[in-house]
Design an enzyme around this catalytic site. Structure first.
Site, PDB file in Angstrom:
ATOM      1  CG  ASP A   8      -1.763   1.246   1.319  1.00  0.00           C
ATOM      2  OD1 ASP A   8      -2.354   1.621   0.285  1.00  0.00           O
ATOM      3  OD2 ASP A   8      -1.850   1.847   2.406  1.00  0.00           O
ATOM      4  CD  GLU A  69      -4.775   1.373  -2.842  1.00  0.00           C
ATOM      5  OE1 GLU A  69      -5.582   2.308  -2.957  1.00  0.00           O
ATOM      6  OE2 GLU A  69      -4.387   0.941  -1.733  1.00  0.00           O
ATOM      7  CG  ASP A 141      -0.533   3.311   6.224  1.00  0.00           C
ATOM      8  OD1 ASP A 141      -1.312   3.680   5.328  1.00  0.00           O
ATOM      9  OD2 ASP A 141      -0.045   4.080   7.062  1.00  0.00           O
TER      10      ASP A 141
END
Length: 175
Positions: A8, A69, A141
């Protein structure tokens, strides 16, 4: 068996999550956050921290797959550019280690983990904790990165099944 590293990306905090997939069995291996805050506003130093951190995680866990992502368009274009640069640093670390890159949108990740593309962070954290049978709730996160890895595990598993079905069907027709 596959080891999947989910990322991420962020220019200040980059989450990572590592899972092992054996058939339908998913096992938590590790997660955390690469903190590039100590570098202040020097973007180059922060990107180097992200690159070095992802490289170290790859050396430690030796993943077979790398999922990250995709960039989404934020309200602030400057933030979106920095996010893209952070992604780039992580992707270069992966390609330097001969990993294939798999990308998923935030909506795809939330859909795969929570069941709805509009889920909020707390829902993602809860489902990651539940799916991986974690004793506690992971930091936001890290949970997002684990969700990326889970999304890939589900997507890759489905693609493999579909391709297996397709090849069986083709072989069946050729006989």
């Amino acid at each position: 068996m596959s080891i999947i590293l989910g990322i991420d990306p962020g220019s200040r905090f980059t989450g990572y999550g590592v899972i092992k997939q054996q058939g339908r069995q998913l096992t938590y291996l590790g997660s955390g956050c690469i903190k590039a805050l100590s570098q202040g506003d020097d973007l180059g130093s922060r990107l180097q921290t992200i690159f070095a951190g992802v490289s170290e995680i790859i050396m430690q866990f030796k993943p077979d797959m790398f999922a990250i992502e995709q960039v989404f368009m934020a309200k602030n274009p400057d933030s979106a550019l920095k996010l893209g640069q952070a992604r780039g640093s992580a992707i270069v670390a992966a390609t330097n280690n001969d990993l294939t890159i798999y990308e998923y949108s935030a909506r795809q990740i939330k859909q795969a983990v929570v069941g709805t593309g509009g889920a909020d962070k707390s829902q993602v954290q809860h489902m990651v904790k539940t799916m991986l049978k974690l004793p506690g709730t992971p930091q936001a996160d890290a949970a997002d990165a684990l969700a990326v890895a889970l999304c890939h595990a589900n997507s890759f598993d489905n693609i493999t099944k579909l391709s297996g079905q397709a090849s069986k069907t083709v072989r069946g027709r050729l006989r």
